[in-house]
Design an enzyme around this catalytic site. Structure first.
Site, PDB file in Angstrom:
ATOM      1  CD  GLU A 132       2.703 -14.574   0.116  1.00  0.00           C
ATOM      2  OE1 GLU A 132       1.495 -14.811   0.185  1.00  0.00           O
ATOM      3  OE2 GLU A 132       3.548 -15.175   0.776  1.00  0.00           O
ATOM      4  CB  ALA A 273      -6.085 -19.672  -3.129  1.00  0.00           C
ATOM      5  CD  GLU A 275      -1.651 -15.728   2.483  1.00  0.00           C
ATOM      6  OE1 GLU A 275      -1.814 -16.397   1.441  1.00  0.00           O
ATOM      7  OE2 GLU A 275      -0.538 -15.583   3.039  1.00  0.00           O
ATOM      8  CD  GLU A 309      -4.875 -19.526   0.376  1.00  0.00           C
ATOM      9  OE1 GLU A 309      -4.286 -18.613   0.962  1.00  0.00           O
ATOM     10  OE2 GLU A 309      -4.265 -20.429  -0.249  1.00  0.00           O
ATOM     11  CG  HIS A 312      -2.542 -17.980   5.166  1.00  0.00           C
ATOM     12  ND1 HIS A 312      -1.360 -18.148   5.843  1.00  0.00           N
ATOM     13  CD2 HIS A 312      -2.368 -18.574   3.952  1.00  0.00           C
ATOM     14  CE1 HIS A 312      -0.503 -18.836   5.071  1.00  0.00           C
ATOM     15  NE2 HIS A 312      -1.091 -19.115   3.932  1.00  0.00           N
TER      16      HIS A 312
END
Ligand code: B3K
Ligand code: ZN
Length: 886
Positions: A132, A273, A275, A309, A312
């Site tokens: 991402e 972090a 996901e 996370e 998500h």
């Protein structure tokens, strides 16, 4: 002068209004990774078809790709000659494709040289990914956009000895040994997903394992993968994960949907972090904790990021974003969910206060500065620049307002409807709001302005009480300053949670004019929709004191509340958030008076009411120590700066230090007694009660140390050297960091020697030195750049030294003369070619020049211009620096 590439950056603005559905869809992809020390070979077998929604466009196929070496392309199994396709810096174009076809693409990449930490890279000798927003295109050619959802099968081959663990998304289905000392594993993810959720890890890692049984009775194997030796630091992360899984079932009815859930901790990571479906990758900072190395804040951070996370999985992975302008669809909603989760694990009021503090410290300045943008931005050059406090934290506030307007039951119905309508789809913020509106039976069309208009509304209130008719009227006015591209604002819809207090501080019944039912005491939510609006209350027996925006029911600034009213509310408000808020506002007023007195060269005197209020807070502290610690705290220097038309960093620092010292002297006995009484006798536990007690004890220590006595200094040194947990050690070390004298250096040196093997602890060591108020801090930061433990390529290190100095040390960063600005500009220029995402993010403090004096403004602008003058600057840093100048 900006070079050619920079002009080019400007011409590549991506706009929401240009969105078009993709020409092609990719139904499935089979990836084979041959991981190597020199080259890594990626083979992709794509099943592609034309998007039925875009059949009228006779387009060729254009796949995004970056920093790839293309080896071969085959269409429907037939190898293509170079005349059948085109390759550019950022794409592979294949013309003459049919309705549905397969494409086999083989590329080479070099993860070991990837310092951007985007795509496939190496951290601590292991392979890992971050895709991402647009990292997947650095792995293979693809339709790297979130509205293309694909089923992934991933085969990983690597040397067995070096990389015994091979992980990807979904469930493991097969694996085996190769004859040459290599081995392989295959993972299938049954859920279609966008490429940004792809992940791969290969390395020498060890797992801490557990399991979770879902409410429908399926067993999920949980594993947290870390470097050998870190196994004893995973307990809190694992407990948080299981709590999060149970919470999402209980509160939202959402179950986990794969057989395994893997978390991997890596030490080189651009953010907190990620996901990725079934394989979350984390910065070690948000996984590893044991009492000796992690603070209470670290424990809380782990719980909230693990929760975030995990949540998500539904809000982000199962239902994802149509395009990156919709980022807050998943981020704002998921932050709201993680905030609710953490609130439920401990004290909701304390959690709310800390979330609001974060919002004010990070998002309000964004709204005020040149980088202000709506929760749903309309254009960007580099999407990585829009993972902002506005998209995340303000986005969460917007979801919270919907929750307040609908109430918890209808909000839950809205979430159910959202999933029923959009599971496995890539959707927009409108889709989310429509589900809420349909389930809630409310009209949210005007409310949606919160997504499209930037800026923090300012609210003022005027009121009248009529004793004869026992009527009370309040008129609210809202106003929002212009922001880039938005000179005039429409009114925001504001949920105003209100209580009315009697002169004795009791909750009075609330009944609006025209209502049939008797009034009831307690909190009521009024909805303001206009620029100006009057609310009329009846049966009001006495002149009330209104408590407004309880629980911070809307992200606004309330202006003009009289000081005596703030003091009354700070003592009596039944809503803990509002009580804390009133105390903070009163302290802010007083501190600003002290700032002005200091500037005029007058003698400073502390407000006796404030000293009394602090004494009362301390005396009642045992009832809720965490709350007492927050209530005793003074507004941060940056919060005071936000209240000044022209900031004076020295005056703010001096006034705040003065008041801290006065509180320390006036309450010396009580503070010392609290400090003694709350001494931790048992072993460390990160429970809300124990965290609260440590917070209040360390708040007491902080005021004692502000007196500057030799005794207080001895207390600091003793705590820094003998505390049995990192929370207490660091509290003392932080205070000592501001104290002149030989003790400081010695304690910092000891600390370094004791913890040099632990990266996360050494990050704290760097950060504490960077935020010191001592005059030599900038010089020390410069020399720390050359410290053997410093590494410009490691984001955690960069954040702890350069980030902490520029974002957490207003006094030294804004030193007259501009040396702090020059330092930051030099570091940005050095980091940009290595890691553009990091460099761009570091630019932010230089954009906050609006409230500085003229001399500092021009020095800050000069630093930005220096950055812009660099040839070959990345588009991300270009965007941040050029917009910051506007
Ligand atoms: N979604 C990621 C953030 C990715 C940032 C890319 N520049 C973490 C999160 O918000 O959960
Ligand atoms: Zn997120």
């Amino acid at each position: 002068m900006p070079d050619v590439r920079q002009t080019d950056h400007n011409s590549r603005v991506i706009r929401l209004s240009d969105y078009r559905a993709p020409d092609f869809l990719i139904d499935s992809v089979e990836l084979v990774f041959d991981l190597g020390e020199e080259d890594t070979r990626v083979t992709a077998h794509l099943a592609i078809r034309r998007n039925p929604e875009a059949l009228d466009r006779p387009a060729g196929l254009r796949l995004e790709g970056e920093a790839l070496r293309l080896l071969s392309v085959a269409l429907d199994g037939e190898s293509l000659g170079e005349n059948r396709y085109r390759v550019s810096d950022d794409a592979l174009i294949v013309d003459g494709v049919g309705e549905a076809f397969t494409l086999d693409v083989v590329t080479l990449i070099r993860p070991q040289d990837n310092t951007e930490l985007s795509g496939l890279y190496k951290s601590g000798g292991n392979f890992c990914t971050q895709c991402e927003a647009e990292g997947f295109r650095r792995i293979t050619y693809f339709l790297d956009r979130p509205d293309v959802m694909t089923r992934f099968t991933t085969t990983i081959r690597a040397e067995a000895k070096r990389y015994p663990v091979l992980l990807s998304n979904g469930n493991p289905v097969a694996g085996g040994e190769d004859p040459d000392g290599r081995h392989w594993a295959r993972w299938v993810d049954p859920h279609p997903k966008p490429s940004y959720l792809f992940a791969l890890v290969a390395g020498d890692l060890t797992a801490v394992r557990d399991e979770f049984i879902t409410r429908s009775g399926r067993t999920v194997s949980l594993a947290i993968w870390v470097r050998r030796g870190d196994e004893d630091k995973c307990g809190h992360a694992m407990a948080s994960l299981k709590n999060a899984m149970a919470w999402d079932e209980r509160v939202f009815g959402l179950e986990y949907d794969l057989d395994v859930f893997n978390i991997v901790a890596v030490s080189d990571f651009n953010m907190g972090a990620m996901e990725n479906k079934g394989l979350n990758i984390f910065n070690t900072k948000y996984v590893l904790a044991k009492p000796e190395t992690a603070t209470d804040a670290d424990y809380q951070g782990i719980e909230s990021v693990i929760g975030h996370e995990y949540f998500h999985n539904w809000t982000g992975d199962r239902v994802t974003c149509r395009d990156w302008f919709q980022l807050s669809l998943k981020e704002g909603l998921t932050v709201f969910r993680d905030q609710q989760f953490s609130a439920d694990q401990g004290s909701p009021a304390v959690k709310r206060i800390s979330d609001v503090r974060t919002l004010r410290a990070r998002q309000f300045p964004e709204d005020f500065g040149p980088l202000a943008h709506p929760v749903r931005p309309e254009s960007y050059i580099e999407i990585n620049n829009f993972y902002t406090a506005t998209v995340y934290e303000k986005g969460a506030e917007v979801v919270r307002m919907i929750h307040t307007l609908l109430g918890p039951d209808k909000f839950r119905k809205g979430m159910d409807l959202y999933f029923a309508r959009h599971d496995n789809q890539a959707v927009t913020i409108e889709d989310f709001v429509s589900a809420m509106q349909d389930a809630g039976g409310v009209d949210l069309s005007r409310f949606k302005r919160w997504y499209s208009q930037a800026g923090t509304p300012e609210v003022t209130v005027s009121e009248r009480y009529h004793p004869e008719s026992r009527r009370y009227e309040m008129t609210f006015r809202q106003q929002t300053a212009p922001s880039p591209g938005q000179p005039v604002k429409d009114p925001f819809v504001l949920p105003i949670a209100i209580g009315l207090l009697s002169p004795e501080g009791r909750e009075m019944p609330i009944r609006l004019d025209g209502e049939e039912a008797e009034g009831r005491p307690g909190t009521r939510v009024l909805t303001m929709t206009g620029m100006e609006q009057t609310f009329r209350f009846i049966d009001v027996a006495e002149p009330p004191t209104p408590s407004l925006f309880r629980g911070f029911s809307a992200p606004v600034k309330v202006k003009g509340v009289p000081l005596d009213r703030l003091k009354f509310l700070a003592a009596h408000d039944g809503d803990p958030f509002a009580r804390w808020e009133a105390g903070q506002q009163a302290a802010t007023r007083h501190l600003l008076d002290l700032v002005h007195a200091w500037r005029r060269g007058e003698a400073l005197t502390a407000d006796p009411d404030l000293l009394d209020a602090s004494r009362r807070t301390l005396a009642g502290g045992d009832a809720d120590p965490a709350f007492a610690a927050l209530a005793l705290g003074l507004p941060a220097e940056s919060a005071l700066a936000d209240e000044m038309a022209v900031v004076d960093v020295e005056a703010i620092h001096a006034a705040r230090q003065f008041l801290r010292g006065e509180i320390g002297r006036a309450l010396g006995t009580e503070l010392a007694a609290t400090y003694e009484r709350l001494t931790d006798k048992g072993s460390y536990r990160p429970t809300p009660a124990a965290i609260g007690a440590r917070a209040l004890r360390n708040a007491s220590l902080s005021y004692l140390s502000a007196t500057g006595t030799a005794e207080a200094k001895a207390l600091l040194v003793a705590q820094a050297e003998t505390a049995g947990n990192m929370t207490d050690t660091l509290a003392a070390l932080g205070l000592l960091g501001d104290v002149e004298g030989p003790e400081r250096a010695a304690v910092f040196q000891d600390f370094y020697e004791r913890w040099q093997h632990d990266d996360l602890v050494i990050d704290k060591w760097f950060a504490l030195q960077a935020v010191s108020s001592l005059p030599e801090t900038l010089e020390r930061c410069r020399s720390l750049l050359a410290h053997p433990a410093f590494d410009l390529r490691n984001p955690n290190r960069v954040r702890s030294l350069i980030g902490a100095f520029s974002q957490g040390n207003q006094l030294r960063f804004h030193e007259a003369g501009g040396a702090g600005y020059a330092f930051l500009a030099e570091q940005i220029i050095a980091i940009d070619p290595l890691n553009a995402t990091m460099a761009a993010r570091l630019t932010q403090p230089l954009g906050a020049w609006k409230r500085q004096d003229a001399a500092r403004q021009s020095l800050m602008r000069l630093a930005l211009e220096r950055i812009l003058a660099v040839a070959g600057l990345s588009k991300g840093t270009f965007e941040m620096a050029s917009k910051s100048l506007q």
